[in-house]
Design a protein around this motif. Structure first.
Motif, PDB file in Angstrom:
ATOM      1  N   LEU A  15       0.825  -1.213   0.000  1.00  0.00           N
ATOM      2  CA  LEU A  15       0.000   0.000   0.000  1.00  0.00           C
ATOM      3  C   LEU A  15       0.859   1.263   0.000  1.00  0.00           C
ATOM      4  CD1 LEU A  15      -2.844  -0.974   2.484  1.00  0.00           C
ATOM      5  CD2 LEU A  15      -3.044  -0.625   0.020  1.00  0.00           C
ATOM      6  N   ASN A  16       2.074   1.162   0.517  1.00  0.00           N
ATOM      7  CA  ASN A  16       2.959   2.322   0.545  1.00  0.00           C
ATOM      8  C   ASN A  16       3.710   2.534  -0.760  1.00  0.00           C
ATOM      9  OD1 ASN A  16       2.367   3.265   3.143  1.00  0.00           O
ATOM     10  ND2 ASN A  16       3.677   1.707   4.050  1.00  0.00           N
ATOM     11  N   GLU A  17       3.604   1.594  -1.708  1.00  0.00           N
ATOM     12  CA  GLU A  17       4.253   1.764  -2.999  1.00  0.00           C
ATOM     13  C   GLU A  17       3.585   2.898  -3.750  1.00  0.00           C
ATOM     14  OE1 GLU A  17       4.062  -2.006  -4.985  1.00  0.00           O
ATOM     15  OE2 GLU A  17       5.309  -2.982  -3.479  1.00  0.00           O
ATOM     16  N   SER A  18       4.350   3.615  -4.542  1.00  0.00           N
ATOM     17  CA  SER A  18       3.832   4.796  -5.226  1.00  0.00           C
ATOM     18  C   SER A  18       2.784   4.472  -6.283  1.00  0.00           C
ATOM     19  CB  SER A  18       4.984   5.572  -5.863  1.00  0.00           C
ATOM     20  OG  SER A  18       5.611   4.761  -6.838  1.00  0.00           O
ATOM     21  N   LEU A  19       2.695   3.227  -6.734  1.00  0.00           N
ATOM     22  CA  LEU A  19       1.736   2.884  -7.774  1.00  0.00           C
ATOM     23  C   LEU A  19       0.322   2.694  -7.244  1.00  0.00           C
ATOM     24  CD1 LEU A  19       3.847   0.346  -9.855  1.00  0.00           C
ATOM     25  CD2 LEU A  19       3.385   2.737 -10.371  1.00  0.00           C
ATOM     26  N   VAL A  20       0.163   2.631  -5.944  1.00  0.00           N
ATOM     27  CA  VAL A  20      -1.143   2.418  -5.342  1.00  0.00           C
ATOM     28  C   VAL A  20      -1.852   3.767  -5.210  1.00  0.00           C
ATOM     29  CG1 VAL A  20      -2.346   1.641  -3.274  1.00  0.00           C
ATOM     30  CG2 VAL A  20      -0.391   0.365  -4.127  1.00  0.00           C
ATOM     31  N   SER A  21      -3.132   3.788  -5.554  1.00  0.00           N
ATOM     32  CA  SER A  21      -3.886   5.034  -5.519  1.00  0.00           C
ATOM     33  C   SER A  21      -4.129   5.500  -4.089  1.00  0.00           C
ATOM     34  CB  SER A  21      -5.221   4.855  -6.231  1.00  0.00           C
ATOM     35  OG  SER A  21      -6.088   4.063  -5.445  1.00  0.00           O
ATOM     36  N   VAL A  22      -4.253   6.796  -3.944  1.00  0.00           N
ATOM     37  CA  VAL A  22      -4.556   7.391  -2.645  1.00  0.00           C
ATOM     38  C   VAL A  22      -5.915   6.898  -2.167  1.00  0.00           C
ATOM     39  CG1 VAL A  22      -5.033   9.579  -1.476  1.00  0.00           C
ATOM     40  CG2 VAL A  22      -3.127   9.409  -3.066  1.00  0.00           C
ATOM     41  N   GLU A  23      -6.854   6.746  -3.114  1.00  0.00           N
ATOM     42  CA  GLU A  23      -8.188   6.268  -2.743  1.00  0.00           C
ATOM     43  C   GLU A  23      -8.120   4.877  -2.117  1.00  0.00           C
ATOM     44  OE1 GLU A  23      -7.513   7.420  -5.863  1.00  0.00           O
ATOM     45  OE2 GLU A  23      -8.672   9.268  -5.983  1.00  0.00           O
ATOM     46  N   LEU A  24      -7.308   4.000  -2.704  1.00  0.00           N
ATOM     47  CA  LEU A  24      -7.175   2.651  -2.148  1.00  0.00           C
ATOM     48  C   LEU A  24      -6.497   2.692  -0.780  1.00  0.00           C
ATOM     49  CD1 LEU A  24      -7.620  -0.373  -2.468  1.00  0.00           C
ATOM     50  CD2 LEU A  24      -5.431  -0.499  -3.670  1.00  0.00           C
ATOM     51  N   LEU A  25      -5.494   3.519  -0.647  1.00  0.00           N
ATOM     52  CA  LEU A  25      -4.839   3.668   0.661  1.00  0.00           C
ATOM     53  C   LEU A  25      -5.850   4.084   1.723  1.00  0.00           C
ATOM     54  CD1 LEU A  25      -1.557   5.527  -0.311  1.00  0.00           C
ATOM     55  CD2 LEU A  25      -1.706   3.269   0.720  1.00  0.00           C
ATOM     56  N   ASN A  26      -6.628   5.107   1.409  1.00  0.00           N
ATOM     57  CA  ASN A  26      -7.603   5.611   2.379  1.00  0.00           C
ATOM     58  C   ASN A  26      -8.687   4.590   2.690  1.00  0.00           C
ATOM     59  OD1 ASN A  26      -6.253   8.043   2.590  1.00  0.00           O
ATOM     60  ND2 ASN A  26      -7.475   9.011   0.984  1.00  0.00           N
TER      61      ASN A  26
END
Length: 183
Positions: A15-26
């Motif tokens: 989840l901390n990788e830059s390719l993951v969307s902010v929406e998915l992180l949240n």
């Protein structure tokens, strides 16, 4: 059976990788432990596309198309969130999903609903399967018609480069693999 703590660490790392969307992180951070420890619900190819935004979305395909527009409406930015929440092309599928899980179908609400019920999980998965398969079919038609001269053929370049690097494998095996299609 005790669950391993490796799963959450692996998910947090990804989840901390830059390719993951902010929406998915949240959406995932508040329920990460529950997501990893769930006993049911498998991620399908198309469900993963909707959750991650990596699929037949103009924003993602802009890497090769130079165009982020939605091909199904007049919006200039096609994302997973656009497809899920507002694109008029998917209103029937969206209304069916909302009737099943709840009116709020933002990514955090969908992730929460998927964890709340296997029935809700299947409803989100059905939405993803129908909508993404339709978007993929439209993408294949656009590629076949070659409407945009700047579009590069999907996968063919990469596969042909692979076979040229391994000429001994390019014979019968190559023809068999080339003829296979991902579901």
């Amino acid at each position: 059976m005790e669950k391993s703590s490796t799963g959450p660490r692996l998910w947090l790392g990804r989840l901390n990788e830059s390719l993951v969307s902010v929406e998915l992180l949240n959406a995932m951070r508040p329920v990460l432990r529950e997501w990893v420890d769930r006993d049911s619900g498998a991620l399908s190819y198309r469900l993963t596309q909707v959750l991650t935004g990596h699929g037949c979305f103009g924003q993602y395909l802009a890497r090769r198309e130079q165009n982020t527009a939605c091909h199904h409406c007049s919006d200039d930015r096609d994302t997973a969130q656009h497809t899920l929440l507002v694109c008029p092309a998917w209103i029937r599928q969206r209304e069916a999903l909302q009737a099943t899980i709840r009116p709020d179908i933002t990514l955090p609400a969908i992730v929460r609903a998927m964890l709340d019920s296997e029935h809700y999980w299947r409803a989100v998965e059905a939405f993803a399967e129908v909508v993404m398969s339709s978007k993929e079919e439209a993408e294949r038609r656009r590629e076949a018609e070659a409407l945009d001269p700047q579009r590069r053929p999907r996968r063919r370049t990469r596969a042909s480069q692979t076979w040229s690097r391994y000429p001994a494998l390019a014979g019968e095996l190559g023809a068999t693999v080339w003829g296979c299609r991902r579901p």
